[in-house]
Design a protein around this motif. Sequence first.
Motif: not given
Length: 528
Positions: A16-18, A147-157, A166-172
Amino acid sequence: MSAQVPNAAEPAGPPLAAPSGAGTQPPTFDQRLGHPKPLWMLFMTEFWERFAFYGIRWALVYYIVAQFYDGSGTGEKPANQMYGAYLALVYAAAIFGGYVADRVLGYQRSILLGAVIMAAGLFMISLPNQQIFQLGLATIICGNGLFKPNISTMVGKLYGVGDPRRDSGFTIFYMGINLGAFSAPILTQILAQKIFGDEGMPAYKVVFIASGVGMLFSLVWFWFGRRQLQGIGRPPGNADKRKVLYVFVGALLAIPVVYFLLTMGAEPLNWFVLLPMFLILCALLLVEGIREGKVQRDMTIAMLVIFVFNILFWMFFEQAGSSFSFLSDKIVDRDIFSGWSESLVMAITGDRVFPNAWFQSVNSLAIITLAPVLAFIWIWMGRRNKEPSISRKFSLGLIFNGLAFLLLMFALSRLVDPTTFKIPFWTLFMVYVIQSVGELCLSPIGLSMVTKLAPVRLVGFGMGGWFLSTGIGNNLSGIFAGIVSGETGMTVESAHTGYTFGFWALVGSGVLLFLISPLISKLMHGVK
């Protein structure tokens, strides 16, 4: 595998995109292939972390039986239960790791510290001592939580509010997760069985060391690449660097606690730790929902009902790393190759037998292949106002998971070779594929649902409830796998009995959820 913390046991749909923050915009980044340049640095950081995590997945239960039970089938049950408890605590640790990053260290420092601790744990489990092995697992759990819950949040930011990329960035980013999870079992199996060991005596410690090296790659990649983030993920203001030391000491003190929870037994862990935590979270969410009014109360109830079905899904899905491993080793005919395929496999593995470890790569391959197909189907149905509701997608996830067990029921009752007492290779391969379809129906929408349905002031607790429901499911998966193996090891009869129960539990719950979906949709008050 996998914002969605993709399965610490498993990679699921895109995290999920933060949000980047209310009314805030990220810095102006150099662009690379149409996306902010730091995305690719985070992609490789996550690739190597998932390589490390999934590199050990196929080997854990085999190693426990071989090293600590002299290869006896009596070791299967405790190995399965240890595996389930390990995954459950990974999810529980993610709740605390996200809090530390939000309130104390910031995301960058949490990721770096978590990578150091995880790498240490991976090297520890390579030592042939049961207590050190279990301490190593506890260390991995604590590191993964940071580590794990925070790296995904970085992508959203990296993306501004409303950025259509945003959605395609999370897909990559999600592809990085699955490529790491796909490649790790293949490469670590070759190292353990073809270079440093053999089929009869794999060098499991090489698997753990290789995974530790992969985690160091992730650490180094992020250490040098984090400057690209231009301050995103750093703690606010001039945060005291001594906090890193304080959190590190806190993590060291937490390791013995996690060790105790890991070794207390899967059933006590479930009934006296995980379930009470989950019930307290649910009670807090419900009280807050009632306080916010009828609509929020109804949405909270709908979310809690979905949590219960989520437990059932993961209880049976996570047989992949436990009972299915013993099934593939004992009851599946893996001698399948002939012609050109035999030559290819011989060139890679040195023999004609499909390696046990490679089954762990099927899920990621299926996810990469089928995710665009399923996304297209949802879009096509949505344009015709026929897209299933959240709860009906969940019910489809449960039913597809159940169909995988139906295939095993059929194979174990009708397709067992009378001379070898084994079932055809293709049956277990397709079980992983069918389960992946179920995962794609359920997992990608999980935390997105929480952000829409949880009380506004307790969204973090809502995510904690999701993680804990998944963790309870993972712990129950180890208990169930232990039942499938029995006291003396898996047989065709014990597998057939256990997987028959899995089929009825999954399909029954899936049909029930499908039937009550109109009621749940009514409780959601229009949330899609």
